[in-house]
Design a protein around this motif. Structure first.
Motif, PDB file in Angstrom:
ATOM      1  N   ARG A 102       0.714  -1.155  -0.305  1.00  0.00           N
ATOM      2  CA  ARG A 102      -0.413   0.123  -0.420  1.00  0.00           C
ATOM      3  C   ARG A 102       0.779   1.230  -0.041  1.00  0.00           C
ATOM      4  N   MET A 103       1.184   2.045  -1.265  1.00  0.00           N
ATOM      5  CA  MET A 103       2.186   2.161  -1.266  1.00  0.00           C
ATOM      6  C   MET A 103       2.064   3.787  -0.637  1.00  0.00           C
ATOM      7  N   LEU A 104       0.612   4.523  -1.242  1.00  0.00           N
ATOM      8  CA  LEU A 104       0.319   6.129  -0.457  1.00  0.00           C
ATOM      9  C   LEU A 104      -0.317   6.065   1.116  1.00  0.00           C
ATOM     10  N   LEU A 105      -0.338   4.786   1.653  1.00  0.00           N
ATOM     11  CA  LEU A 105      -0.833   4.933   3.278  1.00  0.00           C
ATOM     12  C   LEU A 105       0.932   4.865   3.538  1.00  0.00           C
ATOM     13  N   THR A 106       1.397   3.522   2.770  1.00  0.00           N
ATOM     14  CA  THR A 106       3.291   4.346   3.577  1.00  0.00           C
ATOM     15  C   THR A 106       3.554   5.359   3.679  1.00  0.00           C
ATOM     16  N   GLY A 107       3.482   5.676   2.249  1.00  0.00           N
ATOM     17  CA  GLY A 107       4.384   7.187   2.397  1.00  0.00           C
ATOM     18  C   GLY A 107       3.271   8.542   2.864  1.00  0.00           C
ATOM     19  N   SER A 108       2.229   8.268   3.171  1.00  0.00           N
ATOM     20  CA  SER A 108       1.490   9.677   3.783  1.00  0.00           C
ATOM     21  C   SER A 108       2.006   9.319   5.301  1.00  0.00           C
ATOM     22  N   LEU A 109       2.049   7.795   6.273  1.00  0.00           N
ATOM     23  CA  LEU A 109       2.158   7.855   7.418  1.00  0.00           C
ATOM     24  C   LEU A 109       3.358   8.355   7.614  1.00  0.00           C
ATOM     25  N   CYS A 110       4.679   8.522   6.839  1.00  0.00           N
ATOM     26  CA  CYS A 110       5.895   9.380   6.955  1.00  0.00           C
ATOM     27  C   CYS A 110       5.901  10.280   6.913  1.00  0.00           C
ATOM     28  N   VAL A 111       5.071  11.184   5.558  1.00  0.00           N
ATOM     29  CA  VAL A 111       4.807  12.956   6.040  1.00  0.00           C
ATOM     30  C   VAL A 111       4.748  13.121   7.244  1.00  0.00           C
ATOM     31  N   PHE A 112       3.562  12.033   8.963  1.00  0.00           N
ATOM     32  CA  PHE A 112       3.816  13.314  10.180  1.00  0.00           C
ATOM     33  C   PHE A 112       5.531  13.701  10.816  1.00  0.00           C
ATOM     34  N   PRO A 113       6.526  12.987  10.489  1.00  0.00           N
ATOM     35  CA  PRO A 113       7.779  13.744  10.740  1.00  0.00           C
ATOM     36  C   PRO A 113       8.197  15.542  10.171  1.00  0.00           C
ATOM     37  N   LEU A 114       7.709  15.646   9.634  1.00  0.00           N
ATOM     38  CA  LEU A 114       7.980  16.835   8.514  1.00  0.00           C
ATOM     39  C   LEU A 114       7.629  17.961  10.375  1.00  0.00           C
TER      40      LEU A 114
END
Length: 427
Positions: free
Chosen positions: A281-293
């Protein structure tokens, strides 16, 4: 000596080498420009205005750049754009070295560089993965970004040190030379096997067609809207507040350069991770990794000492690299090749639309509510926007397909595994 992977052909190596060289210069020039403005007696507002001056023409010409890149040979567009950036950075270097450049002069040359980037960015996103097979797209893009981010590590650290040692003018001169060399490498790309693209019904027709591609995909426009604000917050923190915090609390440009280099180390580590991990699930994984910004703004608000700030930037670099690879893999999988640059131009436009406003207002906002409150506000907004995007069903459901599974609405030839374009966007 270990042989290169079979997918790393001549064009891929030229594109990667050119991007590494350009990134070495540009990562140092980012620091140099901010401190050139401060060295000329500028304020926080002036730093933001010069940053905004680069972004305004970028926004004005992005859509045209995308349409042009889908009509003309993309490598020629990239070479011309690099040449323009070389000239703008070279003239800025001369002004700084000559002493006491005027604010309007720096803003004008920044605008010239932004115009070059407006044509470069959509064209570059249609080149890198056109040089590799579709099945190797994710790995090739991850390796490409490892090289680019490795250059950012050295460029930021060296740039910060050189600004402190010899001044920002020489760092800007190196950036100009790097753009010239990158343009020369891209001029040697072999495009004999690239099919000729039909000009279609005109630029406006192409732009409308690209717009339909964007709005027909909720996952696409949702992330673009998200990053229109996220990128604005990051830009305000890094282009305006970061140098000021470094100057007043961390000891000047050297520690800020180290923090940016730590971010680069993190992105390189994230790239290595993504050569081994292929999230379903590419976008789910990627979106979760936006929080650290949200973390760098919070670290500057405290402010953390240099070691703590570097640790935060390192972790953020890993996270955003995971997002970058999953995002571009999703675009590569879902967007038809012949429309890729147009869609990319809308992606860039949406993502950067609020950056000039954010950088221009960063100084006045700081004067009204204080720098600490402004930085905490940046962090909070990033968290809220990312949580909102996760509510979009397509973000959670979009999955990686095998090369034999067709994309919704994709041409049959593309579904059969034809090569696809991707990005050198982070340059």
């Amino acid at each position: 000596m270990r042989a290169l992977p079979a997918w790393a052909g001549r064009n891929y190596l030229l594109l990667t080498g050119a991007t590494v060289i350009a990134s070495l210069g540009s990562s140092g020039a980012l620091i140099a420009t901010a401190f050139a403005v401060l060295g000329a007696g500028g304020s926080a507002t002036d730093v933001g205005l010069v940053a905004a001056a680069r972004t305004v023409p970028l926004l004005c010409f992005l859509l045209i750049g995308g349409a042009v890149a889908d009509r003309l040979p993309r490598h020629r567009v990239m070479v011309a754009a690099n040449a323009l950036s070389c000239v703008s950075q070279g003239l800025l270097a001369l002004l700084v070295l000559a002493g006491e450049p005027q604010l309007w002069q720096m803003a004008l040359l920044a605008a010239l560089g932004g115009t070059g980037q407006a044509f470069f960015a959509p064209a570059s996103e249609g080149m890198v993965l056109a040089s590799v097979s579709g099945e190797q797209a994710g790995r090739a893009f991850a390796v490409f970004r490892i090289g680019m981010n490795g250059a950012n590590i050295g460029g930021a650290a060296l740039g910060g040190a050189l600004v402190a040692a010899v001044g920002p003018g020489w760092v800007l001169a190196v950036d100009s030379a790097a753009f010239a060399l990158a343009a020369a490498l891209r001029a040697f790309l072999d495009v004999s096997g690239v099919p000729t693209r039909d000009g279609g019904g005109g630029v406006l027709h192409d732009l409308r067609d690209g717009w339909r591609e964007v709005v027909s995909r909720p996952w696409l426009w949702a992330v673009v809207v998200q990053f229109s604000l996220v990128n604005a917050m990051v830009a305000a923190a890094e282009a305006v507040y970061g140098p000021l915090v470094a100057e007043q609390h961390l000891g000047g440009p050297g520690p800020w350069g180290l923090a940016l280099a730590a971010f680069g180390v993190g992105t390189a580590a994230g790239g290595v991770l993504m050569t081994r991990v292929t999230p379903h699930r590419m976008l789910l994984t990627g979106s979760l990794c936006v929080f650290p910004l949200a973390l760098p703004s919070a670290a500057l608000a405290v402010p953390l000492p240099t070691a703590g700030l570097c640790a935060v930037m390192f972790g953020t670099g890993i996270a955003i690299e995971v997002f970058a690879v999953t995002w571009m893999t999703a675009l590569h999988q879902e967007i038809p090749e012949e429309k890729f640059s147009r869609v990319s131009s809308y992606d860039w436009l949406g993502s950067l639309a609020l950056v000039p406003l954010a950088t221009a207002l960063a100084g006045p906002v700081q004067d009204q509510i204080g720098r600490t409150a402004a930085l905490w506000g940046c962090s909070a907004l990033i968290v809220l926007l990312t949580a909102a995007v996760l509510c979009v069903p397509d973000i959670r459901r979009l999955t990686r397909r095998t090369s034999t599974e067709p994309a919704a609405g994709a041409p049959a030839a593309r579904a059969a595994g034809a090569t696809e374009p991707d990005t050198a966007a982070a340059e």
